[in-house]
Design a protein around this motif. Structure first.
Motif, PDB file in Angstrom:
ATOM      1  N   GLN A   5       0.820  -1.221   0.000  1.00 38.58           N
ATOM      2  CA  GLN A   5       0.000   0.000   0.000  1.00 38.58           C
ATOM      3  C   GLN A   5       0.849   1.263   0.000  1.00 38.58           C
ATOM      4  N   GLU A   6       2.157   1.111   0.148  1.00 37.54           N
ATOM      5  CA  GLU A   6       3.034   2.273   0.181  1.00 37.54           C
ATOM      6  C   GLU A   6       3.131   2.906  -1.204  1.00 37.54           C
ATOM      7  N   ILE A   7       3.096   4.228  -1.245  1.00 29.62           N
ATOM      8  CA  ILE A   7       3.204   4.956  -2.503  1.00 29.62           C
ATOM      9  C   ILE A   7       4.545   5.671  -2.555  1.00 29.62           C
ATOM     10  N   GLU A   8       5.264   5.452  -3.632  1.00 28.94           N
ATOM     11  CA  GLU A   8       6.549   6.132  -3.836  1.00 28.94           C
ATOM     12  C   GLU A   8       6.295   7.458  -4.549  1.00 28.94           C
ATOM     13  N   THR A   9       7.004   8.494  -4.134  1.00 28.26           N
ATOM     14  CA  THR A   9       6.840   9.805  -4.757  1.00 28.26           C
ATOM     15  C   THR A   9       8.199  10.400  -5.109  1.00 28.26           C
ATOM     16  N   GLY A  10       8.194  11.314  -6.043  1.00 25.63           N
ATOM     17  CA  GLY A  10       9.396  12.044  -6.409  1.00 25.63           C
ATOM     18  C   GLY A  10       9.016  13.364  -7.046  1.00 25.63           C
ATOM     19  N   SER A  11       9.827  14.382  -6.810  1.00 27.60           N
ATOM     20  CA  SER A  11       9.543  15.723  -7.325  1.00 27.60           C
ATOM     21  C   SER A  11      10.730  16.210  -8.153  1.00 27.60           C
ATOM     22  N   PHE A  12      10.555  16.221  -9.465  1.00 26.40           N
ATOM     23  CA  PHE A  12      11.623  16.645 -10.367  1.00 26.40           C
ATOM     24  C   PHE A  12      11.216  17.815 -11.250  1.00 26.40           C
ATOM     25  N   ALA A  13       9.964  18.289 -11.109  1.00 25.89           N
ATOM     26  CA  ALA A  13       9.511  19.405 -11.921  1.00 25.89           C
ATOM     27  C   ALA A  13      10.083  20.711 -11.384  1.00 25.89           C
ATOM     28  N   THR A  14      10.384  21.624 -12.289  1.00 27.80           N
ATOM     29  CA  THR A  14      10.851  22.948 -11.897  1.00 27.80           C
ATOM     30  C   THR A  14       9.675  23.741 -11.346  1.00 27.80           C
ATOM     31  N   PRO A  15       9.789  24.271 -10.114  1.00 32.20           N
ATOM     32  CA  PRO A  15       8.673  25.061  -9.549  1.00 32.20           C
ATOM     33  C   PRO A  15       8.312  26.228 -10.457  1.00 32.20           C
ATOM     34  N   ARG A  16       6.991  26.449 -10.604  1.00 33.58           N
ATOM     35  CA  ARG A  16       6.522  27.534 -11.457  1.00 33.58           C
ATOM     36  C   ARG A  16       5.525  28.393 -10.695  1.00 33.58           C
ATOM     37  N   TRP A  17       5.615  29.696 -10.882  1.00 34.10           N
ATOM     38  CA  TRP A  17       4.647  30.623 -10.310  1.00 34.10           C
ATOM     39  C   TRP A  17       3.695  31.033 -11.432  1.00 34.10           C
ATOM     40  N   VAL A  18       2.465  30.567 -11.328  1.00 30.29           N
ATOM     41  CA  VAL A  18       1.471  30.835 -12.366  1.00 30.29           C
ATOM     42  C   VAL A  18       0.298  31.574 -11.736  1.00 30.29           C
ATOM     43  N   LEU A  19       0.067  32.788 -12.184  1.00 23.76           N
ATOM     44  CA  LEU A  19      -1.026  33.578 -11.624  1.00 23.76           C
ATOM     45  C   LEU A  19      -2.364  33.204 -12.236  1.00 23.76           C
ATOM     46  N   ILE A  20      -2.351  32.862 -13.524  1.00 22.08           N
ATOM     47  CA  ILE A  20      -3.586  32.513 -14.221  1.00 22.08           C
ATOM     48  C   ILE A  20      -3.523  31.051 -14.635  1.00 22.08           C
ATOM     49  N   VAL A  83       4.071   9.820  -8.804  1.00 24.04           N
ATOM     50  CA  VAL A  83       3.679   8.896  -7.741  1.00 24.04           C
ATOM     51  C   VAL A  83       3.622   7.510  -8.363  1.00 24.04           C
ATOM     52  N   PHE A  84       3.973   6.502  -7.582  1.00 23.00           N
ATOM     53  CA  PHE A  84       4.009   5.123  -8.075  1.00 23.00           C
ATOM     54  C   PHE A  84       3.345   4.214  -7.054  1.00 23.00           C
ATOM     55  N   GLY A  85       2.398   3.392  -7.516  1.00 22.09           N
ATOM     56  CA  GLY A  85       1.722   2.425  -6.665  1.00 22.09           C
ATOM     57  C   GLY A  85       2.043   1.013  -7.101  1.00 22.09           C
ATOM     58  N   ARG A  86       2.378   0.148  -6.140  1.00 22.53           N
ATOM     59  CA  ARG A  86       2.758  -1.236  -6.444  1.00 22.53           C
ATOM     60  C   ARG A  86       1.523  -2.099  -6.678  1.00 22.53           C
ATOM     61  N   GLU A  87       1.388  -2.587  -7.893  1.00 26.48           N
ATOM     62  CA  GLU A  87       0.294  -3.496  -8.232  1.00 26.48           C
ATOM     63  C   GLU A  87       0.639  -4.921  -7.792  1.00 26.48           C
ATOM     64  N   PHE A  88       1.819  -5.394  -8.203  1.00 23.95           N
ATOM     65  CA  PHE A  88       2.260  -6.744  -7.859  1.00 23.95           C
ATOM     66  C   PHE A  88       3.717  -6.745  -7.437  1.00 23.95           C
ATOM     67  N   GLN A  89       4.055  -7.636  -6.512  1.00 23.15           N
ATOM     68  CA  GLN A  89       5.446  -8.031  -6.325  1.00 23.15           C
ATOM     69  C   GLN A  89       5.689  -9.186  -7.283  1.00 23.15           C
ATOM     70  N   GLU A  90       6.679  -9.024  -8.154  1.00 22.76           N
ATOM     71  CA  GLU A  90       6.972  -9.996  -9.196  1.00 22.76           C
ATOM     72  C   GLU A  90       7.969 -11.025  -8.659  1.00 22.76           C
ATOM     73  N   LEU A  91       7.470 -12.196  -8.250  1.00 24.25           N
ATOM     74  CA  LEU A  91       8.304 -13.173  -7.551  1.00 24.25           C
ATOM     75  C   LEU A  91       9.395 -13.768  -8.433  1.00 24.25           C
ATOM     76  N   THR A  92       9.180 -13.767  -9.750  1.00 21.83           N
ATOM     77  CA  THR A  92      10.183 -14.353 -10.643  1.00 21.83           C
ATOM     78  C   THR A  92      11.185 -13.310 -11.137  1.00 21.83           C
ATOM     79  N   GLN A  93      11.053 -12.056 -10.691  1.00 17.56           N
ATOM     80  CA  GLN A  93      11.908 -10.985 -11.189  1.00 17.56           C
ATOM     81  C   GLN A  93      12.843 -10.407 -10.132  1.00 17.56           C
ATOM     82  N   GLY A  94      12.691 -10.836  -8.899  1.00 16.30           N
ATOM     83  CA  GLY A  94      13.532 -10.327  -7.820  1.00 16.30           C
ATOM     84  C   GLY A  94      13.920 -11.442  -6.881  1.00 16.30           C
ATOM     85  N   SER A  95      14.250 -11.085  -5.655  1.00 16.45           N
ATOM     86  CA  SER A  95      14.625 -12.059  -4.638  1.00 16.45           C
ATOM     87  C   SER A  95      14.058 -11.598  -3.302  1.00 16.45           C
TER      88      SER A  95
END
Length: 278
Positions: A5-20, A83-95
């Protein structure tokens, strides 16, 4: 310890000041087939100039995609938040020591907030581990289940809710329709003045039958109402299928929509839609 249920997040967008706030935004929806052709995926998304991107089948630490965090790498390259949500743990792809996952990722040039996972109550048992099956790739044993990744994009002073779906590929349409129903029920917590984008890989044709009736009852409109074309590439066994969709609800309308069937970086084609605020 990481939970499903954990959600991974990351912020790489350049902050923008938008009035409209902008009058319109561009949305892309795409099942990227794990990110097996990652550079091709990045190349298309770079050219698409989207404000919001909804991706399905994004790998994390899987052998088949060279242990890359696919969602994070795309977000970094495009300078977007994700944001990234885990659908499945892939048992044949990791350890056990280094687990692998795949799931949904939502990217935005704008800040993302209120992210959550709606994991469907009704699931196929096809992917569950069985004692008589070896943990090797052809059997695709997994832990987890199909989900909708929900978040809000804060576009200047406008907020748009994004539902990023991946419905079951096994089982029957009744199972998939039950997962649609769960999503639509969840969406009623937002009033009709809140713009919503509901998109993803539905694994069925939602333009007809009970699925279409449910979508209509939920007051969602099909961005591709007049131009249904296959969204998956054809194979030797079957022609392409129309199973990827973008729906909208609230004070927003679609002014143009395209299926980019010249793109070959996945077994699904990317979909884009230009959406105008009302």
């Amino acid at each position: 310890m990481t939970t499903m249920q954990e959600i991974e997040t990351g912020s790489f967008a350049t902050p923008r000041w938008v009035l409209i706030p902008p009058d319109s935004i561009r949305v892309v929806n795409w099942n990227i087939n794990r990110g097996l052709q990652l550079q091709g995926v990045i190349d298309f998304l770079s050219s698409a100039k989207a404000d919001i991107i909804l991706l399905q089948e994004s790998d994390l630490n899987a052998r088949r995609t060279h242990r890359v965090n696919v969602a994070r790498q795309i977000a970094q390259k495009l300078q977007m938040n994700y944001v990234f949500g885990r659908e499945f743990q892939e048992l044949t792809q990791g350890s056990r020591a280094s687990p692998a996952y795949h799931g949904q990722a939502t990217l935005s040039r704008w800040p993302l907030s209120n992210s959550r996972i709606l994991r469907f109550q009704k699931q196929s048992n096809f992917w569950q581990p069985h004692w008589f099956l070896p943990e090797i790739e052809p059997f695709q044993e997994r832990i987890g289940g199909r989900l909708a990744l929900v978040c809000e994009a804060n576009i200047a002073r406008k907020t748009i809710v994004a539902y990023n779906l991946h419905l079951e590929s096994r089982g029957d349409d009744a199972l998939r329709c039950s997962q649609i129903d769960e999503t639509l029920k969840d969406a009623w917590q937002y009033n009709l003045n809140k713009p919503i984008v509901l998109a993803g890989d539905f694994n069925l044709d939602v333009s007809r039958g009970p699925a279409a009736a449910a979508i209509s009852k939920g007051q969602f409109q099909d961005a591709f109402a007049k131009q249904h074309v296959p969204t998956t590439s054809p194979s030797f066994l079957e022609p392409g299928r129309s199973i990827d969709w973008i729906f909208i609800r609230g004070p927003i309308k679609c002014t143009s929509a395209s299926v980019h069937n010249a793109t070959s970086a996945s077994d699904h084609y990317p979909l884009s839609a230009a959406l105008s605020f009302l």
